[in-house]
Motif scaffolding. Structure first.
Motif, mmCIF file in Angstrom:
data_model
loop_
_atom_site.group_PDB
_atom_site.id
_atom_site.type_symbol
_atom_site.label_atom_id
_atom_site.label_comp_id
_atom_site.label_asym_id
_atom_site.label_seq_id
_atom_site.Cartn_x
_atom_site.Cartn_y
_atom_site.Cartn_z
ATOM 1 N N GLU A 87 9.161 35.138 20.016
ATOM 2 C CA GLU A 87 8.005 35.229 20.902
ATOM 3 C C GLU A 87 7.459 33.854 21.294
ATOM 4 O OE1 GLU A 87 5.398 37.546 18.579
ATOM 5 O OE2 GLU A 87 6.610 39.351 18.742
ATOM 6 N N ASN A 88 7.611 32.881 20.400
ATOM 7 C CA ASN A 88 7.080 31.539 20.647
ATOM 8 C C ASN A 88 8.082 30.523 20.097
ATOM 9 O OD1 ASN A 88 5.522 29.321 21.130
ATOM 10 N ND2 ASN A 88 4.077 29.706 19.486
ATOM 11 N N PRO A 89 8.910 29.930 20.945
ATOM 12 C CA PRO A 89 9.943 29.013 20.450
ATOM 13 C C PRO A 89 9.438 27.620 20.090
ATOM 14 C CG PRO A 89 10.116 29.236 22.814
ATOM 15 C CD PRO A 89 9.060 30.202 22.368
ATOM 16 N N ASN A 90 8.164 27.338 20.260
ATOM 17 C CA ASN A 90 7.653 26.003 19.966
ATOM 18 C C ASN A 90 7.853 25.573 18.512
ATOM 19 O OD1 ASN A 90 6.913 25.573 22.610
ATOM 20 N ND2 ASN A 90 4.862 26.395 22.306
ATOM 21 N N PRO A 91 7.705 26.464 17.515
ATOM 22 C CA PRO A 91 7.980 26.025 16.141
ATOM 23 C C PRO A 91 9.434 25.585 15.929
ATOM 24 C CG PRO A 91 6.675 28.021 16.097
ATOM 25 C CD PRO A 91 7.081 27.791 17.525
ATOM 26 N N ALA A 92 10.359 26.097 16.708
ATOM 27 C CA ALA A 92 11.756 25.652 16.594
ATOM 28 C C ALA A 92 11.871 24.192 16.996
ATOM 29 C CB ALA A 92 12.666 26.526 17.451
ATOM 30 N N TYR A 93 11.108 23.785 18.011
ATOM 31 C CA TYR A 93 11.105 22.381 18.412
ATOM 32 C C TYR A 93 10.511 21.500 17.315
ATOM 33 C CZ TYR A 93 12.090 24.024 23.137
ATOM 34 O OH TYR A 93 12.654 24.616 24.228
ATOM 35 N N VAL A 94 9.471 22.004 16.643
ATOM 36 C CA VAL A 94 8.841 21.246 15.564
ATOM 37 C C VAL A 94 9.844 21.020 14.428
ATOM 38 C CG1 VAL A 94 7.020 21.299 13.813
ATOM 39 C CG2 VAL A 94 6.522 22.025 16.144
ATOM 40 N N ILE A 95 10.608 22.053 14.089
ATOM 41 C CA ILE A 95 11.609 21.914 13.039
ATOM 42 C C ILE A 95 12.699 20.943 13.477
ATOM 43 C CG2 ILE A 95 13.354 23.148 11.699
ATOM 44 C CD1 ILE A 95 11.506 25.579 11.809
ATOM 45 N N GLY A 96 13.110 21.016 14.732
ATOM 46 C CA GLY A 96 14.099 20.071 15.250
ATOM 47 C C GLY A 96 13.608 18.642 15.196
ATOM 48 N N ILE A 97 12.353 18.428 15.544
ATOM 49 C CA ILE A 97 11.774 17.081 15.478
ATOM 50 C C ILE A 97 11.689 16.602 14.029
ATOM 51 C CG2 ILE A 97 9.635 15.779 15.864
ATOM 52 C CD1 ILE A 97 9.294 17.479 18.432
ATOM 53 N N CYS A 127 19.804 18.861 16.237
ATOM 54 C CA CYS A 127 20.324 19.280 17.547
ATOM 55 C C CYS A 127 20.367 20.793 17.674
ATOM 56 C CB CYS A 127 21.712 18.706 17.771
ATOM 57 S SG CYS A 127 21.730 16.924 17.969
ATOM 58 N N LEU A 128 20.794 21.472 16.617
ATOM 59 C CA LEU A 128 20.890 22.930 16.676
ATOM 60 C C LEU A 128 19.524 23.584 16.830
ATOM 61 C CD1 LEU A 128 23.633 23.713 14.005
ATOM 62 C CD2 LEU A 128 23.824 23.819 16.500
ATOM 63 N N TRP A 129 18.503 23.073 16.131
ATOM 64 C CA TRP A 129 17.162 23.651 16.274
ATOM 65 C C TRP A 129 16.595 23.401 17.671
ATOM 66 C CZ3 TRP A 129 14.614 27.264 13.834
ATOM 67 C CH2 TRP A 129 14.950 27.574 12.519
ATOM 68 N N MET A 130 16.862 22.242 18.244
ATOM 69 C CA MET A 130 16.396 21.970 19.611
ATOM 70 C C MET A 130 17.093 22.888 20.615
ATOM 71 S SD MET A 130 14.070 19.785 19.633
ATOM 72 C CE MET A 130 13.417 18.241 19.127
ATOM 73 N N LEU A 131 18.399 23.061 20.450
ATOM 74 C CA LEU A 131 19.133 23.976 21.333
ATOM 75 C C LEU A 131 18.653 25.411 21.174
ATOM 76 C CD1 LEU A 131 22.759 22.593 21.033
ATOM 77 C CD2 LEU A 131 21.291 22.554 23.047
ATOM 78 N N TYR A 132 18.365 25.805 19.941
ATOM 79 C CA TYR A 132 17.861 27.160 19.700
ATOM 80 C C TYR A 132 16.493 27.360 20.361
ATOM 81 C CZ TYR A 132 15.853 31.152 17.334
ATOM 82 O OH TYR A 132 15.230 32.346 17.065
ATOM 83 N N GLY A 133 15.618 26.356 20.264
ATOM 84 C CA GLY A 133 14.309 26.457 20.915
ATOM 85 C C GLY A 133 14.455 26.595 22.423
ATOM 86 N N PHE A 134 15.365 25.815 23.008
ATOM 87 C CA PHE A 134 15.618 25.918 24.448
ATOM 88 C C PHE A 134 16.162 27.302 24.799
ATOM 89 C CE2 PHE A 134 18.521 25.331 28.084
ATOM 90 C CZ PHE A 134 17.578 24.976 29.033
ATOM 91 N N TRP A 135 17.082 27.818 23.973
ATOM 92 C CA TRP A 135 17.676 29.144 24.195
ATOM 93 C C TRP A 135 16.589 30.225 24.180
ATOM 94 C CZ3 TRP A 135 22.183 31.276 25.588
ATOM 95 C CH2 TRP A 135 22.424 32.585 25.242
ATOM 96 N N GLU A 136 15.712 30.179 23.186
ATOM 97 C CA GLU A 136 14.647 31.179 23.092
ATOM 98 C C GLU A 136 13.647 31.027 24.228
ATOM 99 O OE1 GLU A 136 14.326 33.843 21.363
ATOM 100 O OE2 GLU A 136 16.157 33.468 20.235
ATOM 101 N N PHE A 137 13.371 29.810 24.644
ATOM 102 C CA PHE A 137 12.447 29.589 25.750
ATOM 103 C C PHE A 137 12.973 30.229 27.027
ATOM 104 C CE2 PHE A 137 10.831 26.989 29.281
ATOM 105 C CZ PHE A 137 9.480 27.194 29.095
ATOM 106 N N LYS A 138 14.283 30.130 27.250
ATOM 107 C CA LYS A 138 14.876 30.725 28.448
ATOM 108 C C LYS A 138 14.893 32.247 28.386
ATOM 109 C CE LYS A 138 18.129 29.064 30.716
ATOM 110 N NZ LYS A 138 17.902 28.609 32.060
#
Length: 88
Positions: free
Chosen positions: A8-18, A43-54
């Motif tokens: 529902e909210n992919p922003n925490p995936a970006y936080v984990i990637g960072i 890299c995988l967490w950033m890609l996952y966040g982008f995937w969920e955002f889309k």
């Protein structure tokens, strides 16, 4: 561990990637610990966040692709920790 809140909210995936990216770049602070293995989970967490955002709002929250993505993320995180300790 509940991972469905990333749908529902992919922003925490970006936080984990960072967080993992900061671990990679903090290698100079920890002289005895190799931090390069944490680049893959970052890299995988950033890609996952982008995937969920889309995919926000496109269909049901129960998706088959998560059966592959979640185990890959978990194995990458634990593998990076093991490699970091092994090569130190």
């Amino acid at each position: 561990m509940r991972l469905d809140f990333f749908i529902e909210n992919p922003n925490p995936a970006y936080v984990i990637g960072i967080f993992f990216a900061l671990l990679v770049f903090s290698g100079r602070l920890f002289r005895g610990v190799k931090t390069w293995p944490f680049g893959l989970p970052a890299c995988l967490w950033m890609l996952y966040g982008f995937w969920e955002f889309k995919l926000i709002g496109k269909g049901p929250n129960i998706r088959v692709d998560l059966l592959l993505i979640y185990p890959l993320l978990i194995v990458a995180m634990f593998g990076a920790g093991v490699l970091s300790v092994y090569y130190s």
